[in-house]
Design a protein around this motif. Structure first.
Motif, PDB file in Angstrom:
ATOM      1  N   PRO A  38       0.795  -1.084  -0.082  1.00 40.28           N
ATOM      2  CA  PRO A  38       0.065   0.080   0.040  1.00 40.28           C
ATOM      3  C   PRO A  38       0.767   1.178  -0.049  1.00 40.28           C
ATOM      4  CG  PRO A  38      -0.131  -1.008   2.216  1.00 40.28           C
ATOM      5  CD  PRO A  38       0.908  -1.988   1.323  1.00 40.28           C
ATOM      6  N   PRO A  39       0.246   2.373  -0.714  1.00 37.87           N
ATOM      7  CA  PRO A  39       1.192   3.447  -0.635  1.00 37.87           C
ATOM      8  C   PRO A  39       1.120   4.059   0.804  1.00 37.87           C
ATOM      9  CG  PRO A  39      -0.788   3.763  -1.873  1.00 37.87           C
ATOM     10  CD  PRO A  39      -0.878   2.357  -1.372  1.00 37.87           C
ATOM     11  N   ILE A  40       2.238   4.862   1.223  1.00 39.20           N
ATOM     12  CA  ILE A  40       2.224   5.580   2.386  1.00 39.20           C
ATOM     13  C   ILE A  40       1.718   6.859   2.129  1.00 39.20           C
ATOM     14  CG2 ILE A  40       3.887   6.740   4.239  1.00 39.20           C
ATOM     15  CD1 ILE A  40       5.990   4.743   3.116  1.00 39.20           C
ATOM     16  N   VAL A  41       0.600   6.973   2.736  1.00 40.22           N
ATOM     17  CA  VAL A  41      -0.201   8.250   2.489  1.00 40.22           C
ATOM     18  C   VAL A  41       0.039   9.143   3.621  1.00 40.22           C
ATOM     19  CG1 VAL A  41      -2.711   9.070   2.243  1.00 40.22           C
ATOM     20  CG2 VAL A  41      -2.216   6.837   1.325  1.00 40.22           C
ATOM     21  N   TYR A  59      -9.675  12.650   8.858  1.00 40.42           N
ATOM     22  CA  TYR A  59      -8.579  13.261   9.390  1.00 40.42           C
ATOM     23  C   TYR A  59      -7.458  12.191   9.926  1.00 40.42           C
ATOM     24  CZ  TYR A  59      -6.064  16.637  12.476  1.00 40.42           C
ATOM     25  OH  TYR A  59      -4.959  17.305  13.009  1.00 40.42           O
ATOM     26  N   THR A  60      -6.186  12.136   9.726  1.00 40.13           N
ATOM     27  CA  THR A  60      -5.310  11.056   9.864  1.00 40.13           C
ATOM     28  C   THR A  60      -5.266  10.568  11.562  1.00 40.13           C
ATOM     29  OG1 THR A  60      -4.121  10.899   8.053  1.00 40.13           O
ATOM     30  CG2 THR A  60      -2.791  10.652  10.126  1.00 40.13           C
ATOM     31  N   ARG A  61      -5.501  11.601  12.319  1.00 38.31           N
ATOM     32  CA  ARG A  61      -5.614  11.000  13.812  1.00 38.31           C
ATOM     33  C   ARG A  61      -6.907  10.133  13.848  1.00 38.31           C
ATOM     34  NH1 ARG A  61      -8.311  13.984  17.492  1.00 38.31           N
ATOM     35  NH2 ARG A  61      -7.585  15.874  16.892  1.00 38.31           N
ATOM     36  N   SER A  62      -7.860  10.073  13.236  1.00 38.46           N
ATOM     37  CA  SER A  62      -8.972   8.986  13.230  1.00 38.46           C
ATOM     38  C   SER A  62      -8.993   7.965  12.509  1.00 38.46           C
ATOM     39  CB  SER A  62     -10.288   9.907  12.738  1.00 38.46           C
ATOM     40  OG  SER A  62     -11.345   8.822  13.152  1.00 38.46           O
ATOM     41  N   SER A  63      -8.461   8.203  11.098  1.00 32.01           N
ATOM     42  CA  SER A  63      -7.954   7.099  10.360  1.00 32.01           C
ATOM     43  C   SER A  63      -7.306   7.534   9.321  1.00 32.01           C
ATOM     44  CB  SER A  63      -9.486   6.242   9.855  1.00 32.01           C
ATOM     45  OG  SER A  63      -9.911   6.940   8.640  1.00 32.01           O
ATOM     46  N   ASN A  64      -6.419   6.558   8.699  1.00 34.13           N
ATOM     47  CA  ASN A  64      -5.531   6.893   7.572  1.00 34.13           C
ATOM     48  C   ASN A  64      -5.440   5.542   6.765  1.00 34.13           C
ATOM     49  OD1 ASN A  64      -2.512   6.235   6.851  1.00 34.13           O
ATOM     50  ND2 ASN A  64      -2.622   8.369   6.893  1.00 34.13           N
ATOM     51  N   PRO A  65      -5.230   5.731   5.407  1.00 37.53           N
ATOM     52  CA  PRO A  65      -5.297   4.489   4.640  1.00 37.53           C
ATOM     53  C   PRO A  65      -4.099   3.301   4.557  1.00 37.53           C
ATOM     54  CG  PRO A  65      -5.667   6.367   3.196  1.00 37.53           C
ATOM     55  CD  PRO A  65      -5.324   6.752   4.696  1.00 37.53           C
ATOM     56  N   PRO A 248       1.910   7.300   9.519  1.00 38.08           N
ATOM     57  CA  PRO A 248       1.856   6.439   8.291  1.00 38.08           C
ATOM     58  C   PRO A 248       3.098   5.813   7.983  1.00 38.08           C
ATOM     59  CG  PRO A 248       1.093   8.558   7.768  1.00 38.08           C
ATOM     60  CD  PRO A 248       1.196   8.605   9.241  1.00 38.08           C
ATOM     61  N   PHE A 249       4.292   6.514   8.104  1.00 39.13           N
ATOM     62  CA  PHE A 249       5.501   5.859   7.702  1.00 39.13           C
ATOM     63  C   PHE A 249       5.687   4.487   8.797  1.00 39.13           C
ATOM     64  CE2 PHE A 249       6.319  10.152   6.231  1.00 39.13           C
ATOM     65  CZ  PHE A 249       7.040   9.899   4.892  1.00 39.13           C
ATOM     66  N   ASP A 250       5.503   4.921  10.011  1.00 42.60           N
ATOM     67  CA  ASP A 250       5.801   3.689  10.819  1.00 42.60           C
ATOM     68  C   ASP A 250       4.698   2.451  10.521  1.00 42.60           C
ATOM     69  OD1 ASP A 250       7.985   5.404  11.957  1.00 42.60           O
ATOM     70  OD2 ASP A 250       6.785   6.044  13.736  1.00 42.60           O
ATOM     71  N   ALA A 251       3.728   2.813  10.252  1.00 38.58           N
ATOM     72  CA  ALA A 251       2.608   1.780  10.023  1.00 38.58           C
ATOM     73  C   ALA A 251       3.128   1.137   8.722  1.00 38.58           C
ATOM     74  CB  ALA A 251       1.146   2.384   9.642  1.00 38.58           C
ATOM     75  N   TYR A 252       3.841   1.680   7.767  1.00 39.19           N
ATOM     76  CA  TYR A 252       4.022   0.847   6.399  1.00 39.19           C
ATOM     77  C   TYR A 252       5.168  -0.150   6.983  1.00 39.19           C
ATOM     78  CZ  TYR A 252       6.407   0.030   2.076  1.00 39.19           C
ATOM     79  OH  TYR A 252       7.009  -0.856   0.990  1.00 39.19           O
ATOM     80  N   LEU A 253       6.167   0.497   7.926  1.00 39.47           N
ATOM     81  CA  LEU A 253       7.452  -0.165   8.148  1.00 39.47           C
ATOM     82  C   LEU A 253       7.007  -1.603   9.113  1.00 39.47           C
ATOM     83  CD1 LEU A 253      10.132   2.262   9.314  1.00 39.47           C
ATOM     84  CD2 LEU A 253      10.188   0.750   7.430  1.00 39.47           C
TER      85      LEU A 253
END
Ligand SMILES: Cc1ncc(COP(=O)(O)O)c(C=O)c1O
Length: 395
Positions: A38-41, A59-65, A248-253
């Motif tokens: 998945p892309p890092i959004v 809003y990313t505090r609530s949810s982020n792809p 999001p960067f950390d979620a990707y890792l």
């Protein structure tokens, strides 16, 4: 032949092996581009279709792809309804405590991660008016004896950090459920590859994703998975309110780490078992703690509720803190460092490192002696690790 759209790649389902699920869980292929990761959004906000018509993310505090992809993946690996990713394992634990009203009582293990003990005993006792009982959970009767009318949560950690006690998840969660008390299992040491607490009856499972899920000592994170969608919704609301989300960067890792989790766990477990067996026969070693050894008091239970015994081995070296220091300083491959669960091997003294936040008297009551050494066994070659330990003990 008709082309298959990228979004058609569905999640593999609970019948597939863990090795397959680690790679495909959460169906993280991007539906628009077909990108297999998945892309890092990075966007913090998402444009509405029109006034009054927000899209899926606001809003990313609530949810982020990107974070959603990780949350779907871990929820599926744990067999739960909803995953919530936090900025660290501690933030995830704090998120679970936020479910409790002031005045609630929590039963927690006597021997468990020192940072969790600090958050419970020294922070939330004071700031949230929670009360805690710390009991030896190897004996489920101790949990029953500690129950009070205001008990709202049983916190389990198994295997425990650092003494690798094994707690009967099925027995304790059944007891909690029979009294309508929530149960949460810190599954950091086992990972969903070795143990799935929700399937054994827990309501919640928590991870320090900093450890095996991330697996490369390069990301801090925490995850909670709820068995029940309503509980997941409550946690989501509370997390949005307090804001300790994973970026999001950390979620990707973490998501990338999980792709190789099953493979890594196999090697961690095989190396750890070989080291535990070696240490058991060594004259300079007073005691070895590893649930894969038949002499470990929790061995039979671990065989029942885990598929292998994990990558952490502890032992007491003959001597005092000076002997610990000499051993640690002689190691070449094992770095002297906090943390665990990554590809490289680490070693440390719990009394002055992972559990230094626990006052000395409490630490002794937990059974953590000054001559205890914790090894986080990495995925290097087994012979090299054994040779390193052997030269450090024998020189
Ligand atoms: C069992 C266990 N739970 C929770 C934590 C806290 O995780 P983090 O350091 O990601 O906040 C740790 C950290 O060592 C741990 O070992």
């Amino acid at each position: 032949m008709s082309a298959r759209p990228p979004s058609d790649r569905s999640a593999p389902g609970s019948k597939a092996t863990l090795a397959t699920r680690c790679i495909h869980a959460g169906a993280t292929t991007d539906a628009v581009s077909g990108a297999v990761m998945p892309p890092i959004v990075t966007s913090t906000t998402f444009a509405w279709e029109a006034f009054g018509e927000p899209r899926e993310h606001i809003y990313t505090r609530s949810s982020n792809p990107t974070r959603d992809a990780l949350e779907r993946c871990v929820a599926e690996l744990e067999g739960g309804a909803r995953g919530l990713a936090f900025a660290s394992g501690q933030a995830a634990t704090a998120g679970v405590l936020d479910l409790l009203d002031a005045g609630s009582h929590v039963i927690a293990p006597l021997n468990f991660y020192g940072g969790t003990r600090r958050l419970f005993d020294h922070v939330r006792r004071r700031t949230a008016d929670l009360d805690f009982s710390f009991v030896d959970m190897c004996e489920p009767g101790n949990v029953e004896a500690a129950l009070r009318p205001e008990t709202r949560l049983v916190w389990i950690e198994t295997p425990t950090n650092p003494l690798l006690h094994i707690v009967d998840i099925g027995a304790i969660t059944a007891l909690a459920r029979s009294r309508s008390i929530l149960s949460c299992v810190d599954n950091t040491f086992a990972t969903p590859c070795l143990q799935q607490p929700l399937l054994l009856g827990a309501d919640l499972v928590m991870h320090s994703a900093t450890k095996y899920l991330g697996g490369h000592s390069d990301v801090l994170g925490g995850i909670v998975v709820a068995a029940d969608p309503d509980l997941g919704r409550q946690l989501h609301l509370l997390r949005s309110a307090s804001g300790g989300v994973l970026g999001p960067f950390d979620a990707y890792l973490v998501l990338r780490g999980i792709k190789t989790l099953a493979l890594r766990m196999e090697r961690h477990c095989a190396n750890a078992l070989a080291i535990a067996r070696y240490l058991e026969g060594h004259a300079r070693v007073a005691r070895v703690y590893y649930p894969g050894l038949p002499g470990h008091p929790g061995h039979a239970l671990a065989k029942r509720q885990m598929s292998a015994f994990g990558g952490v081995v502890c032992f007491e070296i003959r001597g005092d803190s000076a002997a610990v220091g000499e051993f640690l300083n002689r190691l070449h491959l094992f770095a002297i460092a906090e943390s665990l669960g990554a590809v490289e091997s680490l070693a440390g003294q719990p009394a002055t490192m992972s559990h230094s936040s626990v006052p000395t008297a409490e630490r002794r009551a937990m059974g953590i002696a000054d001559n205890l050494i914790r090894l986080s066994v990495g995925i290097e070659g087994e012979a090299d690790l054994l040779a390193d330990i052997s030269q450090a003990l024998d020189s």
